[in-house]
Design an enzyme around this catalytic site. Structure first.
Site, PDB file in Angstrom:
ATOM      1  N   PRO A   2       0.827  -1.205   0.000  1.00 19.84           N
ATOM      2  CA  PRO A   2       0.000   0.000   0.000  1.00 19.84           C
ATOM      3  C   PRO A   2       0.861   1.256   0.000  1.00 19.84           C
ATOM      4  O   PRO A   2       1.855   1.340   0.717  1.00 19.84           O
ATOM      5  CB  PRO A   2      -0.789  -0.103   1.301  1.00 19.84           C
ATOM      6  N   ILE A   3       0.471   2.214  -0.819  1.00 24.09           N
ATOM      7  CA  ILE A   3       1.118   3.526  -0.852  1.00 24.09           C
ATOM      8  C   ILE A   3       0.042   4.558  -0.564  1.00 24.09           C
ATOM      9  O   ILE A   3      -0.976   4.610  -1.259  1.00 24.09           O
ATOM     10  CB  ILE A   3       1.777   3.811  -2.211  1.00 24.09           C
TER      11      ILE A   3
END
Length: 62
Positions: A2-3
């Site tokens: 996840p970013i």
């Protein structure tokens, strides 16, 4: 991996930023199952004279 991108106006101290990234990381881990070491957070702090709402710069607010 996840970013998370967070845009915010400058003015928070180091303790507030650390709390923010800690809380966001925990939420991502809880809700996605991703390991914390795979959570990337990008903070973009804007100067108040570079952000406008309704045609008014935030730096002009009292």
């Amino acid at each position: 991996m996840p970013i998370v991108h967070i845009d915010l106006i400058e003015g928070r101290n180091e303790e507030q930023i650390k709390g923010l990234v800690s809380d966001v990381t925990k939420a991502i881990v809880k809700n996605t199952g991703a390991p914390a070491e795979h959570v990337h957070i990008v903070l973009n702090e804007m100067q108040k004279n570079r952000y406008s709402v309704g045609g008014n710069l935030k730096s002009d607010e009292k």
